[in-house]
Scaffold this active site. Sequence first.
Site, PDB file in Angstrom:
ATOM      1  N   GLU A   1     -22.456 -34.794   0.651  1.00  0.00           N
ATOM      2  CA  GLU A   1     -21.512 -35.926   0.564  1.00  0.00           C
ATOM      3  C   GLU A   1     -22.372 -37.178   0.660  1.00  0.00           C
ATOM      4  O   GLU A   1     -22.896 -37.494   1.732  1.00  0.00           O
ATOM      5  CB  GLU A   1     -20.510 -35.880   1.726  1.00  0.00           C
ATOM      6  CG  GLU A   1     -19.650 -34.637   1.778  1.00  0.00           C
ATOM      7  CD  GLU A   1     -18.600 -34.582   0.692  1.00  0.00           C
ATOM      8  OE1 GLU A   1     -18.418 -35.587  -0.021  1.00  0.00           O
ATOM      9  OE2 GLU A   1     -17.973 -33.524   0.542  1.00  0.00           O
TER      10      GLU A   1
ATOM     11  N   CYS B   1     -18.760 -44.823   3.033  1.00  0.00           N
ATOM     12  CA  CYS B   1     -19.218 -44.332   1.723  1.00  0.00           C
ATOM     13  C   CYS B   1     -18.225 -44.682   0.623  1.00  0.00           C
ATOM     14  O   CYS B   1     -18.597 -44.881  -0.519  1.00  0.00           O
ATOM     15  CB  CYS B   1     -19.443 -42.828   1.784  1.00  0.00           C
ATOM     16  SG  CYS B   1     -17.991 -41.931   2.345  1.00  0.00           S
TER      17      CYS B   1
HETATM   18  P1  NAD Z   1     -29.266 -40.914   5.967  1.00  0.00           P
HETATM   19  O1  NAD Z   1     -29.356 -40.127   4.706  1.00  0.00           O
HETATM   20  O2  NAD Z   1     -30.408 -41.769   6.330  1.00  0.00           O
HETATM   21  O3  NAD Z   1     -29.070 -39.927   7.223  1.00  0.00           O
HETATM   22  C1  NAD Z   1     -28.010 -38.990   7.280  1.00  0.00           C
HETATM   23  C2  NAD Z   1     -28.432 -37.852   8.193  1.00  0.00           C
HETATM   24  O4  NAD Z   1     -29.523 -37.161   7.577  1.00  0.00           O
HETATM   25  C3  NAD Z   1     -28.943 -38.310   9.564  1.00  0.00           C
HETATM   26  O5  NAD Z   1     -28.554 -37.384  10.556  1.00  0.00           O
HETATM   27  C4  NAD Z   1     -30.455 -38.284   9.363  1.00  0.00           C
HETATM   28  O6  NAD Z   1     -31.180 -38.161  10.556  1.00  0.00           O
HETATM   29  C5  NAD Z   1     -30.607 -37.050   8.483  1.00  0.00           C
HETATM   30  N1  NAD Z   1     -31.855 -36.996   7.714  1.00  0.00           N
HETATM   31  C6  NAD Z   1     -32.649 -38.023   7.335  1.00  0.00           C
HETATM   32  N2  NAD Z   1     -33.733 -37.553   6.670  1.00  0.00           N
HETATM   33  C7  NAD Z   1     -33.598 -36.199   6.615  1.00  0.00           C
HETATM   34  C8  NAD Z   1     -34.387 -35.148   6.059  1.00  0.00           C
HETATM   35  N3  NAD Z   1     -35.534 -35.399   5.423  1.00  0.00           N
HETATM   36  N4  NAD Z   1     -33.945 -33.890   6.169  1.00  0.00           N
HETATM   37  C9  NAD Z   1     -32.792 -33.610   6.784  1.00  0.00           C
HETATM   38  N5  NAD Z   1     -31.994 -34.561   7.364  1.00  0.00           N
HETATM   39  C10 NAD Z   1     -32.396 -35.844   7.270  1.00  0.00           C
HETATM   40  O7  NAD Z   1     -27.908 -41.716   5.901  1.00  0.00           O
HETATM   41  P2  NAD Z   1     -27.339 -42.755   6.963  1.00  0.00           P
HETATM   42  O8  NAD Z   1     -28.061 -44.036   6.798  1.00  0.00           O
HETATM   43  O9  NAD Z   1     -27.264 -42.124   8.319  1.00  0.00           O
HETATM   44  O10 NAD Z   1     -25.831 -42.895   6.454  1.00  0.00           O
HETATM   45  C11 NAD Z   1     -25.456 -43.762   5.449  1.00  0.00           C
HETATM   46  C12 NAD Z   1     -25.292 -43.032   4.137  1.00  0.00           C
HETATM   47  O11 NAD Z   1     -24.370 -41.963   4.274  1.00  0.00           O
HETATM   48  C13 NAD Z   1     -24.717 -43.917   3.053  1.00  0.00           C
HETATM   49  O12 NAD Z   1     -25.428 -43.726   1.859  1.00  0.00           O
HETATM   50  C14 NAD Z   1     -23.294 -43.423   2.896  1.00  0.00           C
HETATM   51  O13 NAD Z   1     -22.717 -43.664   1.651  1.00  0.00           O
HETATM   52  C15 NAD Z   1     -23.453 -41.979   3.189  1.00  0.00           C
HETATM   53  N6  NAD Z   1     -22.160 -41.385   3.578  1.00  0.00           N
HETATM   54  C16 NAD Z   1     -21.524 -40.570   2.684  1.00  0.00           C
HETATM   55  C17 NAD Z   1     -20.282 -40.029   3.013  1.00  0.00           C
HETATM   56  C18 NAD Z   1     -19.538 -39.128   2.051  1.00  0.00           C
HETATM   57  O14 NAD Z   1     -18.661 -38.415   2.515  1.00  0.00           O
HETATM   58  N7  NAD Z   1     -19.843 -39.142   0.761  1.00  0.00           N
HETATM   59  C19 NAD Z   1     -19.700 -40.321   4.251  1.00  0.00           C
HETATM   60  C20 NAD Z   1     -20.380 -41.158   5.121  1.00  0.00           C
HETATM   61  C21 NAD Z   1     -21.623 -41.685   4.773  1.00  0.00           C
END
Ligand code: NAD
Length: 498
Positions: free
Chosen positions: A258, A292
């Site tokens: 997502e 998002c």
């Molecule tokens: P992010 O991708 O930086 O982090 C999300 C999660 O992934 C965190 O727990 C982070 O620690 C983990 N992560 C980071 N690098 C990783 C790796 N290499 N391997 C595995 N896990 C890893 O995102 P964010 O800044 O926390 O959140 C914002 C983003 O989330 C925005 O782009 C937003 O659109 C998206 N989002 C999408 C939805 C949806 O349902 N489509 C909902 C909420 C947020």
Amino acid sequence: MNDPLQAQLPRRDLPILVGGEWRRGRGHAYQSLYPADLSVSAELHAASAEDANEAVESAQHAFATTDWARRRPHERARVLYRIAEGIRARREELAQWQRRDNGKPINETRALVDSAAGTFQYFGAACETLEDSLTPQRGEQITMSVHEPMGVVAAITPWNSPIASEAQKMAPALAAGNAVVVKPAEITPIAALELARICEEAGVPGGIISVLPGKGSVVGDVLVKHPLVRRVSFTGGTSTGRGIAHAAADKMMPVSLELGGKSPTMVFADCDIDHAVAGVLFGIFSSSGESCIAGSRLFVERSIQARFMERLVAATRQLRVGDPVSERTQMGPLVSSAHRDSIERYVARGLADGGRLVTGGARPEGEGRERGCYYLPTIIEGLANSSAIVQEEIFGPVLVVLPFDNEEDLLAQANDSVYALAAGIWTSDYKRAWRVARAVHAGTVWINTYKQFSISTPFGGWRDSGIGREKGRLGILEYMEQKSLYWGMNTAPLPWAA
Ligand code: NAD
């Protein structure tokens, strides 16, 4: 305002949950800060790679040796119902801690807690009513399609909607009989840990759930690549999701992703303007735009642009940006100073590209807001659809506005995006709404409403907005492997060997 949690702040040495044991993480020590004034909410040690390995191995052990996966569906459902009740019983406390996690206004965090409770209830019901099928007989066999739990599932979540995001993954994964290792965002650790306590109290066996706040590049990476993890359910940014998809391909592991969005909201001249103004405001500025599905690209039919913008800008300036403790607050702070810096860079870039600042574009002053990561709701006009801030996800309270002349022109612009998560349509013409809703590229389309959710309706994105669907009755199947059974009914040995 006084913080209702003041007497409990900061939480020191907050334990994490590794394989059924509440203990200090073996990673770096850090503080979880409250974005409204940067005071400390919790002090803890992050999970380490070693903790992640241990959590996965314990989860596999618990999956294989406890009766969780083998319980009858109605028995597992009973536990999920108890989790839902446990969340409801602690509603206010959970909402207050969630507010400390990411600075969302209390009314919003209460709604997220309610959503988490509803999610566990829903997947309890999905679990106990899920039917396997007898497929039509085509030979001397009875054929069936059944579903099995997968084993260890990793649930990786972002910081913007803790508890609701975690529930959306934990509830179906647990309902399906799996063990779950949850990795919340490092900066918002509290809500997921509290939720895990409720799950334990409700009767989920020890080891079936671990919660590992920590760095994505360390803990998340171990989870994604671990051979015992059979599925990853990820919510977060598109570039992180792309990396996870690559790692999953190497392991031949199913993933649901997502991801980000840059959703168009489309306002036609024949709309109900009161409804459209309220919907556009809510769509972009609720959650401070850290959503998002934020309706961050506004397309307005040129003939009403001036009139519509006058109303929209006046309403934007009335928004109450302030203390998340207050019941009246509509927009709290952004999640961190670093995130606000990134938003400010985007706004500067938009203006450098020729955008015109209509309102906002600054940090609010007074009422103690200087101490927190606040930013005013911001509207920019006059940019081309191709410019960076119209195309890239900002994840903050920044709305870009573009005019359109007809449906064809509108759809060409709206669909010109790598993202395809959500869209909004405001019109009184139901035939037009139908045409545009079917033609726009998006996983969810709201017609004369925006950012409304039902757990019974699938959710997910197309293209760079993701793969797979969460929610809905069939959401539970995302966490199960399908298996076909053939029951021989032959009255004689198979003829080939005769
Ligand atoms: P992010 O991708 O930086 O982090 C999300 C999660 O992934 C965190 O727990 C982070 O620690 C983990 N992560 C980071 N690098 C990783 C790796 N290499 N391997 C595995 N896990 C890893 O995102 P964010 O800044 O926390 O959140 C914002 C983003 O989330 C925005 O782009 C937003 O659109 C998206 N989002 C999408 C939805 C949806 O349902 N489509 C909902 C909420 C947020």
